[in-house]
Design a protein around this motif. Structure first.
Motif, mmCIF file in Angstrom:
data_model
loop_
_atom_site.group_PDB
_atom_site.id
_atom_site.type_symbol
_atom_site.label_atom_id
_atom_site.label_comp_id
_atom_site.label_asym_id
_atom_site.label_seq_id
_atom_site.Cartn_x
_atom_site.Cartn_y
_atom_site.Cartn_z
ATOM 1 N N VAL A 200 11.408 -30.277 -18.756
ATOM 2 C CA VAL A 200 12.407 -29.912 -17.747
ATOM 3 C C VAL A 200 11.743 -28.982 -16.738
ATOM 4 O O VAL A 200 11.240 -27.924 -17.088
ATOM 5 N N TYR A 201 11.740 -29.416 -15.474
ATOM 6 C CA TYR A 201 11.049 -28.680 -14.414
ATOM 7 C C TYR A 201 11.942 -27.685 -13.679
ATOM 8 O O TYR A 201 11.483 -26.659 -13.196
ATOM 9 N N CYS A 202 13.215 -28.036 -13.539
ATOM 10 C CA CYS A 202 14.057 -27.293 -12.606
ATOM 11 C C CYS A 202 15.492 -27.259 -13.103
ATOM 12 O O CYS A 202 15.972 -28.215 -13.728
ATOM 13 N N CYS A 203 16.175 -26.142 -12.838
ATOM 14 C CA CYS A 203 17.605 -26.045 -13.124
ATOM 15 C C CYS A 203 18.267 -25.270 -11.989
ATOM 16 O O CYS A 203 17.692 -24.327 -11.449
ATOM 17 N N SER A 204 19.467 -25.682 -11.617
ATOM 18 C CA SER A 204 20.184 -25.052 -10.519
ATOM 19 C C SER A 204 21.671 -25.006 -10.847
ATOM 20 O O SER A 204 22.271 -26.036 -11.177
ATOM 21 N N ILE A 205 22.254 -23.806 -10.760
ATOM 22 C CA ILE A 205 23.692 -23.622 -10.983
ATOM 23 C C ILE A 205 24.393 -23.671 -9.632
ATOM 24 O O ILE A 205 23.950 -23.047 -8.668
ATOM 25 N N SER A 206 25.482 -24.411 -9.546
ATOM 26 C CA SER A 206 26.216 -24.498 -8.289
ATOM 27 C C SER A 206 26.797 -23.133 -7.928
ATOM 28 O O SER A 206 27.154 -22.341 -8.809
ATOM 29 N N PRO A 207 26.891 -22.820 -6.639
ATOM 30 C CA PRO A 207 27.425 -21.515 -6.223
ATOM 31 C C PRO A 207 28.820 -21.216 -6.738
ATOM 32 O O PRO A 207 29.177 -20.041 -6.920
ATOM 33 N N CYS A 213 22.694 -28.514 -12.555
ATOM 34 C CA CYS A 213 21.857 -29.703 -12.410
ATOM 35 C C CYS A 213 20.481 -29.403 -12.975
ATOM 36 O O CYS A 213 19.956 -28.291 -12.790
ATOM 37 N N SER A 214 19.898 -30.362 -13.667
ATOM 38 C CA SER A 214 18.557 -30.189 -14.235
ATOM 39 C C SER A 214 17.706 -31.406 -13.906
ATOM 40 O O SER A 214 18.186 -32.538 -13.881
ATOM 41 N N ALA A 215 16.417 -31.142 -13.648
ATOM 42 C CA ALA A 215 15.466 -32.191 -13.302
ATOM 43 C C ALA A 215 14.279 -32.117 -14.242
ATOM 44 O O ALA A 215 13.745 -31.034 -14.497
ATOM 45 N N VAL A 242 11.995 -36.997 -11.070
ATOM 46 C CA VAL A 242 12.731 -36.002 -10.302
ATOM 47 C C VAL A 242 12.225 -34.633 -10.734
ATOM 48 O O VAL A 242 12.184 -34.315 -11.927
ATOM 49 N N VAL A 243 11.836 -33.802 -9.756
ATOM 50 C CA VAL A 243 11.189 -32.540 -10.099
ATOM 51 C C VAL A 243 11.887 -31.309 -9.524
ATOM 52 O O VAL A 243 11.535 -30.189 -9.864
ATOM 53 N N SER A 244 12.878 -31.505 -8.645
ATOM 54 C CA SER A 244 13.523 -30.351 -8.033
ATOM 55 C C SER A 244 14.952 -30.712 -7.643
ATOM 56 O O SER A 244 15.251 -31.879 -7.345
ATOM 57 N N CYS A 245 15.835 -29.698 -7.628
ATOM 58 C CA CYS A 245 17.227 -29.920 -7.263
ATOM 59 C C CYS A 245 17.817 -28.626 -6.716
ATOM 60 O O CYS A 245 17.357 -27.528 -7.050
ATOM 61 N N ASP A 246 18.841 -28.775 -5.872
ATOM 62 C CA ASP A 246 19.496 -27.594 -5.315
ATOM 63 C C ASP A 246 20.877 -27.970 -4.804
ATOM 64 O O ASP A 246 21.084 -29.075 -4.307
ATOM 65 N N ALA A 257 14.811 -33.993 -5.403
ATOM 66 C CA ALA A 257 13.532 -34.413 -4.847
ATOM 67 C C ALA A 257 12.684 -35.010 -5.948
ATOM 68 O O ALA A 257 12.717 -34.555 -7.100
ATOM 69 N N SER A 258 11.887 -36.009 -5.577
ATOM 70 C CA SER A 258 11.154 -36.782 -6.566
ATOM 71 C C SER A 258 9.729 -37.048 -6.117
ATOM 72 O O SER A 258 9.389 -36.956 -4.929
ATOM 73 N N TYR A 259 8.887 -37.409 -7.085
ATOM 74 C CA TYR A 259 7.532 -37.862 -6.774
ATOM 75 C C TYR A 259 7.531 -39.147 -5.950
ATOM 76 O O TYR A 259 6.483 -39.540 -5.436
ATOM 77 N N ASP A 260 8.685 -39.814 -5.823
ATOM 78 C CA ASP A 260 8.732 -41.013 -4.988
ATOM 79 C C ASP A 260 8.803 -40.671 -3.498
ATOM 80 O O ASP A 260 8.967 -41.553 -2.661
ATOM 81 N N ALA A 261 8.658 -39.371 -3.171
ATOM 82 C CA ALA A 261 8.636 -38.862 -1.787
ATOM 83 C C ALA A 261 9.996 -38.931 -1.110
ATOM 84 O O ALA A 261 10.083 -38.818 0.107
ATOM 85 N N CYS A 262 11.060 -39.081 -1.895
ATOM 86 C CA CYS A 262 12.406 -39.154 -1.331
ATOM 87 C C CYS A 262 13.274 -37.987 -1.808
ATOM 88 O O CYS A 262 13.125 -37.486 -2.929
#
Length: 342
Positions: A200-207, A213-215, A242-246, A257-262
């Motif tokens: 698990v690379y990333c975690c983000s709590i909604s405001p 969300c976790s990536a 998928v490596v990042s989220c916000d 965001a993903s390694y697929d550049a999208c």
């Protein structure tokens, strides 16, 4: 943020303050940076198991930009108003991967509070995710260690505090789990969230603190309820990890965001894909219609995405050579009138 069309200005170059007893630069272990919610501190995982805490904004005398040579009376007064804060060094004992700030709420006279925090006054805390799976939580003003949270079996890659001041902390780890901690209850582990099959690379709590969300190294991101700590849905649509989220500041949008550049923009309440944005390298010789070496295909892999504080822009960081060389800033995207490319 600079207005459109203006060149970015380097404010300061941060270098290790320790004696030069190492044969390598600190950047070999620099994995994370963070600003405190009030903007008064900047945390930098400097390397060598050290976190540097730097009062912000920097005094103009410390800036490397020649246009800022003259001292500002206003900045000096501001520094005095916050107690002439000085740089601090936290010795974490392990490589530091994740950083997250939160405010520790003030306690009434006679109420329970941590001894490092004065009665009736809030203090700032910093959580550090370490290489051995520990999470160490520090009181910023004193550098006092408040908690050592144990439970993860591998690197703690990312940390996220609930924005509502509840002292709920979520950690993401290479052990393929997320863990929920309640610092208001002596750092008790509230929940272990399992569902990922990769790191698990990333975690983000909604405001609004309703969702998490976790990536991980998977083609889907996971959306969790912060009320029941159960899985709401899988967000599927990326073609690579998928490596990042916000979340947007109003919690209405989620980006991954993903390694697929999208970058995919989602409605987190319905799981609907609202828009797909592609990070296009400024100087790319790749022809995706022809067969190319696999290492070349991923030269534009996205590494991180985030919303600006007011929610009008997205910033992305990728592996394209121009970004790595620092000749261009991260791509900025107006959310309201984008043509569909970063």
């Amino acid at each position: 943020m600079k207005p459109s069309g203006e060149e970015p200005v380097l404010l300061a170059e941060l270098k290790p303050g320790r004696p030069q007893r190492y044969d390598w630069k600190s950047s070999c272990e620099t994995w994370s940076v963070a600003f405190s919610p009030d903007g008064a501190w900047f945390a930098w995982s400097q390397g060598h198991c050290v976190v540097k805490l730097i009062p912000w904004p920097l005094e103009e005398a410390e800036l490397s930009c020649k246009t800022s040579e003259r001292k500002s009376r206003g900045s000096k007064a501001e520094a005095r108003s916050r107690g002439a804060a000085k740089e601090k060094t936290l010795e974490c004992g392990q490589i530091v991967w994740g950083l997250a700030f939160s405010a520790w709420p003030p306690a009434a006279e006679g109420g329970e509070t941590d001894p490092a925090c004065a009665v009736g006054l809030p203090c700032l805390i910093l959580a550090t995710g370490l290489n051995d799976g520990q999470i160490k939580v520090w009181e910023v003003q004193t550098g006092h260690l408040l908690f050592s949270l144990l439970g993860h079996q591998d690197v703690v890659r990312d940390l996220s505090f609930a924005p509502n001041g509840s002292l709920i902390l979520v950690s993401a780890s290479r052990d393929k789990t997320l863990r929920v901690w309640d610092l208001s209850r002596d750092g008790r582990q509230v929940q272990v969230l399992s569902g990922h099959v990769q790191w698990v690379y990333c975690c983000s709590i909604s405001p609004d603190c309703s969702m998490l969300c976790s990536a991980a190294g998977e083609k889907s991101a996971l959306l969790w309820s912060m009320r029941s700590y159960t899985l709401i849905r899988r967000l599927e649509g990326h073609q690579s990890s998928v490596v990042s989220c916000d979340f947007s500041p109003d919690s209405a949008l989620l980006v991954t965001a993903s390694y697929d550049a999208c970058v995919i923009m989602w409605d987190p309440y319905t799981g609907e894909q609202l828009r797909t944005l592609r990070h296009v390298p400024l100087h790319s010789a790749l022809d995706y219609s022809s067969e190319v070496h696999s290492s070349e295909v991923h030269t534009s892999s996205l590494r991180s995405v985030c919303f600006s504080p007011e929610g009008l822009y997205l910033a992305t960081v990728a592996d394209d050579s121009s970004a790595l060389q620092g000749t261009v800033p991260p791509a900025l995207l107006p959310c309201c009138d984008t043509p569909g490319m970063l």
